[in-house]
Design a protein around this motif. Structure first.
Motif, PDB file in Angstrom:
ATOM      1  N   SER A 125      -4.360  -0.792  -7.787  1.00 60.21           N
ATOM      2  CA  SER A 125      -3.441  -1.716  -7.123  1.00 60.21           C
ATOM      3  C   SER A 125      -3.293  -1.348  -5.655  1.00 60.21           C
ATOM      4  O   SER A 125      -3.041  -2.210  -4.807  1.00 60.21           O
ATOM      5  CB  SER A 125      -2.076  -1.697  -7.816  1.00 60.21           C
ATOM      6  N   LEU A 126      -3.445  -0.070  -5.326  1.00 59.59           N
ATOM      7  CA  LEU A 126      -3.462   0.364  -3.931  1.00 59.59           C
ATOM      8  C   LEU A 126      -4.653  -0.259  -3.213  1.00 59.59           C
ATOM      9  O   LEU A 126      -4.542  -0.696  -2.058  1.00 59.59           O
ATOM     10  CB  LEU A 126      -3.530   1.892  -3.877  1.00 59.59           C
ATOM     11  N   PHE A 127      -5.795  -0.331  -3.911  1.00 61.28           N
ATOM     12  CA  PHE A 127      -6.986  -0.983  -3.344  1.00 61.28           C
ATOM     13  C   PHE A 127      -6.719  -2.467  -3.083  1.00 61.28           C
ATOM     14  O   PHE A 127      -7.087  -3.003  -2.035  1.00 61.28           O
ATOM     15  CB  PHE A 127      -8.168  -0.820  -4.300  1.00 61.28           C
ATOM     16  N   ALA A 170       0.838  -1.210   0.000  1.00 60.27           N
ATOM     17  CA  ALA A 170       0.000   0.000   0.000  1.00 60.27           C
ATOM     18  C   ALA A 170       0.868   1.253   0.000  1.00 60.27           C
ATOM     19  O   ALA A 170       0.558   2.229  -0.689  1.00 60.27           O
ATOM     20  CB  ALA A 170      -0.931  -0.013   1.209  1.00 60.27           C
ATOM     21  N   ILE A 171       1.952   1.221   0.769  1.00 63.14           N
ATOM     22  CA  ILE A 171       2.858   2.379   0.801  1.00 63.14           C
ATOM     23  C   ILE A 171       3.499   2.586  -0.569  1.00 63.14           C
ATOM     24  O   ILE A 171       3.545   3.709  -1.083  1.00 63.14           O
ATOM     25  CB  ILE A 171       3.938   2.182   1.885  1.00 63.14           C
ATOM     26  N   SER A 223       1.054   5.781  -7.186  1.00 66.01           N
ATOM     27  CA  SER A 223      -0.224   6.270  -7.723  1.00 66.01           C
ATOM     28  C   SER A 223      -0.307   7.789  -7.719  1.00 66.01           C
ATOM     29  O   SER A 223      -1.113   8.373  -8.443  1.00 66.01           O
ATOM     30  CB  SER A 223      -1.404   5.681  -6.937  1.00 66.01           C
ATOM     31  N   ALA A 224       0.537   8.426  -6.893  1.00 65.42           N
ATOM     32  CA  ALA A 224       0.572   9.885  -6.916  1.00 65.42           C
ATOM     33  C   ALA A 224       1.139  10.386  -8.238  1.00 65.42           C
ATOM     34  O   ALA A 224       0.821  11.483  -8.695  1.00 65.42           O
ATOM     35  CB  ALA A 224       1.424  10.405  -5.759  1.00 65.42           C
ATOM     36  N   VAL A 225       1.984   9.520  -8.860  1.00 62.13           N
ATOM     37  CA  VAL A 225       2.574   9.863 -10.154  1.00 62.13           C
ATOM     38  C   VAL A 225       1.746   9.284 -11.292  1.00 62.13           C
ATOM     39  O   VAL A 225       1.458   9.955 -12.285  1.00 62.13           O
ATOM     40  CB  VAL A 225       4.030   9.345 -10.235  1.00 62.13           C
ATOM     41  N   LYS A 226       1.352   8.017 -11.131  1.00 60.56           N
ATOM     42  CA  LYS A 226       0.570   7.327 -12.154  1.00 60.56           C
ATOM     43  C   LYS A 226      -0.765   6.915 -11.544  1.00 60.56           C
ATOM     44  O   LYS A 226      -0.849   5.936 -10.793  1.00 60.56           O
ATOM     45  CB  LYS A 226       1.320   6.096 -12.674  1.00 60.56           C
ATOM     46  N   LYS A 227      -1.811   7.651 -11.850  1.00 57.52           N
ATOM     47  CA  LYS A 227      -3.113   7.459 -11.220  1.00 57.52           C
ATOM     48  C   LYS A 227      -3.709   6.095 -11.518  1.00 57.52           C
ATOM     49  O   LYS A 227      -4.529   5.592 -10.754  1.00 57.52           O
ATOM     50  CB  LYS A 227      -4.072   8.561 -11.672  1.00 57.52           C
ATOM     51  N   HIS A 228      -3.298   5.481 -12.635  1.00 58.38           N
ATOM     52  CA  HIS A 228      -3.865   4.179 -12.994  1.00 58.38           C
ATOM     53  C   HIS A 228      -3.505   3.102 -11.968  1.00 58.38           C
ATOM     54  O   HIS A 228      -4.155   2.065 -11.902  1.00 58.38           O
ATOM     55  CB  HIS A 228      -3.368   3.746 -14.372  1.00 58.38           C
ATOM     56  N   VAL A 286      -5.962  -8.696 -13.618  1.00 59.60           N
ATOM     57  CA  VAL A 286      -6.830  -7.887 -14.479  1.00 59.60           C
ATOM     58  C   VAL A 286      -6.437  -6.418 -14.392  1.00 59.60           C
ATOM     59  O   VAL A 286      -6.335  -5.720 -15.405  1.00 59.60           O
ATOM     60  CB  VAL A 286      -8.314  -8.073 -14.095  1.00 59.60           C
ATOM     61  N   TYR A 287      -6.180  -5.943 -13.154  1.00 54.18           N
ATOM     62  CA  TYR A 287      -5.799  -4.543 -12.982  1.00 54.18           C
ATOM     63  C   TYR A 287      -4.496  -4.221 -13.702  1.00 54.18           C
ATOM     64  O   TYR A 287      -4.376  -3.192 -14.384  1.00 54.18           O
ATOM     65  CB  TYR A 287      -5.654  -4.212 -11.496  1.00 54.18           C
ATOM     66  N   ILE A 288      -3.504  -5.098 -13.543  1.00 54.69           N
ATOM     67  CA  ILE A 288      -2.208  -4.861 -14.194  1.00 54.69           C
ATOM     68  C   ILE A 288      -2.358  -4.910 -15.707  1.00 54.69           C
ATOM     69  O   ILE A 288      -1.789  -4.080 -16.434  1.00 54.69           O
ATOM     70  CB  ILE A 288      -1.171  -5.902 -13.717  1.00 54.69           C
ATOM     71  N   SER A 289      -3.151  -5.880 -16.193  1.00 57.08           N
ATOM     72  CA  SER A 289      -3.366  -5.992 -17.638  1.00 57.08           C
ATOM     73  C   SER A 289      -4.056  -4.747 -18.178  1.00 57.08           C
ATOM     74  O   SER A 289      -3.701  -4.230 -19.244  1.00 57.08           O
ATOM     75  CB  SER A 289      -4.203  -7.237 -17.952  1.00 57.08           C
ATOM     76  N   GLU A 290      -5.055  -4.266 -17.427  1.00 55.80           N
ATOM     77  CA  GLU A 290      -5.757  -3.048 -17.856  1.00 55.80           C
ATOM     78  C   GLU A 290      -4.837  -1.836 -17.782  1.00 55.80           C
ATOM     79  O   GLU A 290      -4.913  -0.935 -18.627  1.00 55.80           O
ATOM     80  CB  GLU A 290      -7.006  -2.833 -16.996  1.00 55.80           C
ATOM     81  N   TYR A 291      -3.958  -1.825 -16.774  1.00 54.02           N
ATOM     82  CA  TYR A 291      -2.995  -0.717 -16.679  1.00 54.02           C
ATOM     83  C   TYR A 291      -2.061  -0.716 -17.889  1.00 54.02           C
ATOM     84  O   TYR A 291      -1.826   0.329 -18.502  1.00 54.02           O
ATOM     85  CB  TYR A 291      -2.184  -0.843 -15.388  1.00 54.02           C
ATOM     86  N   ARG A 292      -1.563  -1.906 -18.227  1.00 50.52           N
ATOM     87  CA  ARG A 292      -0.693  -2.008 -19.402  1.00 50.52           C
ATOM     88  C   ARG A 292      -1.454  -1.622 -20.664  1.00 50.52           C
ATOM     89  O   ARG A 292      -0.915  -0.965 -21.554  1.00 50.52           O
ATOM     90  CB  ARG A 292      -0.150  -3.435 -19.525  1.00 50.52           C
ATOM     91  N   SER A 293      -2.726  -2.039 -20.722  1.00 47.27           N
ATOM     92  CA  SER A 293      -3.549  -1.681 -21.873  1.00 47.27           C
ATOM     93  C   SER A 293      -3.753  -0.175 -21.946  1.00 47.27           C
ATOM     94  O   SER A 293      -3.722   0.421 -23.026  1.00 47.27           O
ATOM     95  CB  SER A 293      -4.903  -2.401 -21.793  1.00 47.27           C
ATOM     96  N   GLN A 294      -3.964   0.455 -20.770  1.00 47.47           N
ATOM     97  CA  GLN A 294      -4.155   1.902 -20.746  1.00 47.47           C
ATOM     98  C   GLN A 294      -2.891   2.641 -21.171  1.00 47.47           C
ATOM     99  O   GLN A 294      -2.952   3.658 -21.863  1.00 47.47           O
ATOM    100  CB  GLN A 294      -4.591   2.346 -19.346  1.00 47.47           C
TER     101      GLN A 294
END
Length: 738
Positions: free
Chosen positions: A211-213, A195-196, A202-207, A375-383
């Protein structure tokens, strides 16, 4: 070994229906259970030496009394026989003399306990005051003794008979170690650390916020696991309220996992509210319980609500699966797995197998959280990829007019002596529009003769081996070849190589959009080449565009029959709604060019497997404007003017939600006609990614979307026409049989 992409595997499973997916979920479940029994067997092998066996026991009606009857034997070969009528049980054992002390550890099912040694009470856990307690772990230190001693244990039975005894080395009896509890603490540490890290990133990359969640979810699972096992490692928290306090977080873990799966779906707020409401009800019921019966009932309620929630989310996942959403297969598999594991966990809870229950919670949560993070990482890479596509698409969008101009200029070129000069000039202009830094392109062109290649133009190319280019083309079966800084056109006449155009010194390499742009020009270049150098003489511009449309259709993985069907159906439909023969013929011929704009859509997007991103969808939808730009150059020809109108507006919707927002009769009638014919034939046609619909299903779809997508009057006329054709075909078939 042949590599199979995840998307292709997903498509194969989807085509097989839901049954294979249920099989995959069952396999995951069986593996989960198998891992538990292996781990449990290994763990038992380490604790077997400490286990205290060979007890005598007897059920009693009154708690705390020593029974008068004959005691039964309890050991590995003789398990405890259940007696549901009695509410307490008495155990006794003779301890051998020993010269060292140890901790006597007793694990129960939240039972009040009294322990006596040689008739003297040495431990009492609310035995005389409570119906149940908040701890399972009980321990007392036994000093060394040179004589035999009689150890007596009395238990109330609020839930079940759980009697596990151990002799552990002397230490503080208030606490003990347990792998599961330690794992919970480790998960808390991992979740907090992640989380840290993700919080900073996430402060730099909002996507990365999602992953913080997930990190927070891992931290919570660690808390829930540690809390649930707290009664197994200490007796300090022994008031009855702790039973509910330690049980609720694990139940909420299931609900959080379901909420996480549900969050992967769009427009799922109602489901989320229902899950939160069910969680609140079951949590309040458990915390408000103050008798064993109420605890049992609240446990049943908790399990039923969890299973119901899992079934509901699984149903939502099945609906999303039918809509072919991205990652639909793994999400559905995890939802089914979650439902199965919750049913299994509920069974374990009913039979009071706490260890199996918490294992199911922990492992299933880990598997599902892993899937969610995937799924989150894949969507992040997709984004991230879509961000690149967005930047490149801006450049590509600027070049579309250039592609249209290129095709128009090449089609107008009918002079053999000017063909290569025109082609080279138009290609270089197009490349410069895409990237102005390409201001020093070298090029050459050669015509194939019987004895080799004859160069007809060369600007800055020292030496070009046309024979190797031809061999590479034949090996790859491609007519456009690309390398890091150069590309080639291989032009054919009657499927035989006739000429090669070579361009080099392209700066910054050739990205996907650049290659797509060059491939988009090839159809126009090849069609013009065939027309200019054909042995049968120059052909009409209508024929050239018809061939261009056919080539575009084939490049998109469709059949030329699609164009023929639209042409024929458009003619009949135009006649039925009152148009004269000349106008109907006019629109039917123009309809074949409705998707000509797809020539300018990147092939990697056209042939992409799975769901398109928003950026990619915008580019695909732009094919209507691309086609209009190409065809509108010939607006002085009525047929091409009509074709340009159809190309631009055939994706409008009658309710005004289409590409350009035209509504009702604002949409040109020729476009409304072609829209119905295009959609119908697309539905009944088989594609690489789908099976063809039945005609009845396709007609039902048209009727369901009257006034939404289609002009109601035109749609009704078309449906009537198709039904009449079907009836006529049936009569002819019957006549032939007679």
């Amino acid at each position: 070994m042949k590599k199979v992409s995840v998307n292709k595997l997903n498509d194969k499973i989807k085509k097989g229906g839901v049954l294979p997916l249920l099989g995959v979920s069952l396999i995951v479940l069986l593996l989960t259970v198998a891992v538990y029994f292996v781990a449990n067997y290994v763990a038992d092998s380490y604790t077997q030496d400490n286990r205290l066996s060979n007890w005598n026991y007897l059920y009693t009606q009154k708690a705390g009394t020593v029974p008068d009857g004959e005691l039964r034997i309890y050991n590995a070969q003789n398990p405890i026989v259940s007696d549901g009528k009695k509410s307490s049980i008495y155990f006794s054992k003779t301890l051998e003399p020993t010269n060292q002390g140890y901790n006597f550890v007793l694990i129960t099912d939240f039972s009040p306990v009294k322990i006596r040694l040689n008739g003297r009470e040495i431990y009492n856990n609310q035995f005389d005051t409570a119906e149940y307690v908040g701890n399972c772990y009980n321990a007392v230190t036994l000093e060394p003794s040179t004589q035999e001693r009689q150890l007596e244990v009395m238990l109330k039975l609020p839930f079940s008979v759980r009697f596990e005894t151990f002799l552990n080395p002397p230490s503080d009896p208030a606490f003990t170690s347990m792998n599961g509890f330690s794992l919970g603490l480790i998960l808390m540490g991992i979740g907090l650390l992640a989380a840290i890290v993700f919080g900073i990133l996430s402060a730099v990359k909002k996507h990365l916020f999602r992953s913080l969640f997930v990190s927070g979810l891992v931290f919570y699972v660690g808390i829930a696991l540690a809390l649930h096992l707290l009664p197994e490692v200490t007796y300090l928290f022994n008031t009855p309220i702790w039973l509910g306090v330690t049980a609720v977080p694990v139940h909420l873990t299931f609900m959080l996992v379901l909420l996480s799966l549900n969050s992967l779906f769009k427009k799922s707020r109602k489901t989320a509210i229902a899950l939160i409401f069910a969680s609140a009800i079951s949590a309040i019921a458990m915390l408000a319980s103050f008798t064993p019966l109420m605890v049992r009932l609240s446990t049943v309620l908790m399990c039923l609500l969890t299973i119901a929630a899992a079934v509901y989310v699984t149903h939502t996942a099945m609906v999303q699966l039918d809509r072919r959403i991205q990652y639909g297969v793994p999400i559905f598999v995890m939802c089914v797995f979650c439902t199965m594991i919750m049913v299994l966990a509920a069974i374990f809870m009913f039979v009071r197998q706490r260890t199996l229950y918490i294992y199911n919670v922990a492992v299933s949560s880990a598997v599902i959280i892993g899937t969610i993070e995937y799924v989150y990482i894949s969507e992040y890479r997709s984004q991230m990829k879509n961000s690149e596509i967005r930047e490149q698409s801006v450049k590509y969008g600027k070049s579309v007019d250039g592609i249209s101009l290129f095709i128009r200029n090449m089609i107008q070129c009918r002079d053999e002596s000017l063909f290569y000069e025109t082609a080279v000039r138009e290609v270089i202009d197009l490349v410069k529009k895409y990237d102005p830094e390409n201001d020093d392109i070298h090029y050459c062109a050669a015509v194939k003769e019987k004895d080799g290649y004859t160069e007809v133009i060369n600007d800055g190319v020292g030496s070009c081996n046309y024979q190797i280019i031809e061999e590479n083309s034949l090996k790859s079966d491609k007519s456009c070849l690309f390398a890091e800084t150069y590309f080639d056109y291989i032009l054919k006449d009657d499927d035989k190589i006739g000429a090669i155009l070579h361009f080099e010194n392209i700066k910054d390499g050739l990205d996907v959009f650049f290659e797509s742009m060059i491939e988009a020009t090839y159809c126009g270049l090849e069609t013009t080449y065939e027309n200019t150098f054909s042995q049968i003489g120059s052909r009409d511009i209508n024929i050239i565009f018809a061939e261009l449309a056919e080539n575009t259709e084939l490049d998109n993985g469709c059949s030329v029959d699609h164009l023929v069907n639209i042409r024929d159906n458009s003619y009949e439909l135009c006649r039925r709604i009152g148009m004269d023969d000349e106008k109907a013929e006019h629109i039917s011929l123009a309809s074949e060019l409705h998707d000509l704009g797809k020539i300018a859509v990147p092939k990697n997007i056209i042939h992409k497997e799975g769901r398109l991103s928003e950026e990619e969808r915008v580019i695909v939808n732009s094919h209507t404007e691309f086609g209009y730009t190409i065809l509108s150059a010939y607006n002085d020809d009525p047929m091409f003017a009509t074709a340009a109108t159809i190309a631009r507006y055939h994706h409008e919707r009658y309710d005004g939600t289409g590409n350009n927002g035209l509504k009702g009769e604002e949409i040109p009638v020729e476009a409304r006609v072609v829209t119905v014919c295009d959609v119908y034939d697309a539905l009944i046609s088989e594609r690489t990614y789908k099976k063809g619909w039945s005609k009845e299903d396709a007609l039902r779809y048209l009727k369901d979307n009257e006034g939404k997508i289609f002009d109601p009057a035109i749609c009704e006329s078309f449906v009537a026409y198709i039904r009449e054709e079907e009836a006529r075909a049936a009569e002819e078939a019957a006549a032939e049989e007679d």
